[in-house]
Design a protein around this motif. Structure first.
Motif, short mmCIF file in Angstrom:
data_model
loop_
_atom_site.label_atom_id
_atom_site.label_comp_id
_atom_site.label_asym_id
_atom_site.label_seq_id
_atom_site.Cartn_x
_atom_site.Cartn_y
_atom_site.Cartn_z
N UNK A 275 3.59 5.78 -2.85
CA UNK A 275 4.74 6.61 -3.20
C UNK A 275 4.97 6.66 -4.71
N UNK A 276 4.71 5.56 -5.39
CA UNK A 276 4.84 5.55 -6.85
C UNK A 276 3.83 6.52 -7.47
N UNK A 277 2.69 6.68 -6.83
CA UNK A 277 1.64 7.56 -7.34
C UNK A 277 2.03 9.04 -7.32
N UNK B 80 0.83 -1.21 0.00
CA UNK B 80 0.00 0.00 0.00
C UNK B 80 0.87 1.26 0.00
N UNK B 81 1.88 1.26 0.84
CA UNK B 81 2.78 2.41 0.92
C UNK B 81 3.61 2.54 -0.36
N UNK C 297 10.01 2.61 1.63
CA UNK C 297 9.54 1.28 2.02
C UNK C 297 10.12 0.78 3.35
N UNK C 298 11.40 0.98 3.63
CA UNK C 298 11.93 0.50 4.92
C UNK C 298 11.28 1.15 6.13
N UNK C 299 10.62 2.31 5.94
CA UNK C 299 9.97 2.98 7.06
C UNK C 299 8.70 2.27 7.50
N UNK C 300 8.25 1.30 6.71
CA UNK C 300 7.00 0.61 7.03
C UNK C 300 7.18 -0.34 8.20
N UNK C 301 8.41 -0.59 8.60
CA UNK C 301 8.71 -1.56 9.65
C UNK C 301 7.79 -1.53 10.86
#
Length: 260
Positions: free
Chosen positions: A71-73, A66-67, A207-211
């Motif tokens: 971000x790609x959007x 989802x994240x 993406x790594x912030x999704x942890x």
């Protein structure tokens, strides 16, 4: 027709300048190029938003995806806002070619600014929800959900209003015959590819912030049944059974309600 009865050769517009459209009228090159870029970007956004909508169905398990898609959007959304704002500005500043094309229908013109604000609010609140301080997550989540509900209603009307034009214009820069009618096809395509690549780069960085939100990640502080503050991990939440599973995002909202 000449005196001898022979027909005069028809004059053909130079290739790449003004090509006649289906209605027989020549289209201004800059206007047509802007319309093609807008339509191409809209088609890409339609695909990305459909994928993002799928992740919402199981956001607890698909939060990373989802994240990433969110971000790609971002760059394609900004590209489309830029192309539509350019048309808006050129029309109201009195540009002859944009005046000849005319404005969108009145309802879509009124809806446009609200849709831009809502789109930026949904994306901005989502990014802030991920990167902002934990103490503000409950408020940001509420903003994210509320603006999303308003946004999806406005977006549905927007898509339906532009569906025919998007389907007609989006592929024109990819067909050999029609791409040569308006100069700048390569630039428009590279602008779209560049926006997509920039979005992928943002996704890789974020993406790594999704942890903290992922399964088995950082505990989410909740109020325990005994009334004492405790913490519950995502794996513990999922272990409550299929009918009582909560995503970590909803768990944060529950925490806010219980504290009040």
């Amino acid at each position: 027709m000449t005196r001898g009865g022979s027909q005069e050769p028809q004059q053909v517009a130079p290739e790449g300048l003004h090509a006649p459209e289906e209605d027989g009228y020549a289209t201004d090159e800059g206007v047509e190029g802007n319309a093609r870029l807008t339509a191409m970007t809209a088609a890409l956004l339609f695909v990305l938003l459909a994928a993002e909508g799928f992740t919402i169905l199981r956001v607890g398990k698909l939060l990373t995806l989802h994240v990433v898609i969110g971000m790609v959007l971002v760059p394609p959304v900004l590209l489309k806002i830029g192309s539509t704002t350019w048309r808006f500005a050129r029309y109201y500043l009195g540009s002859p070619e944009y005046r000849r094309k005319g404005p969108p229908p009145a309802l879509l013109r009124l809806l446009g600014p609200f849709l831009v604000v809502l789109t930026l609010a949904v994306l901005g609140s989502g990014i802030a929800l991920l990167l902002g301080p934990p103490s503000a997550r409950s408020e940001l989540l509420l903003i994210h959900k509320a603006t999303f509900i308003l946004w999806i209603a406005a977006m549905a009307a927007h898509v339906l209003g532009h569906l025919v034009d998007t389907a007609r214009l989006a592929p024109k820069d990819f067909y050999r015959r029609t791409r040569r009618q308006v100069r700048g096809a390569n630039k428009r395509q590279w602008a779209l590819v560049g926006a997509l690549c920039l979005g992928l780069l943002l996704a890789v960085v974020v993406a790594p912030k999704v942890g903290p939100w992922r399964s088995g990640g950082t505990p989410v502080h909740l109020i325990s049944p005994a009334g004492k503050e405790g913490s519950v991990t995502s794996s513990q939440i999922e272990a409550t059974g299929p009918h009582r599973q909560l995503s970590l995002i909803d768990a944060c909202l529950m925490h806010r309600q219980q504290c009040q």
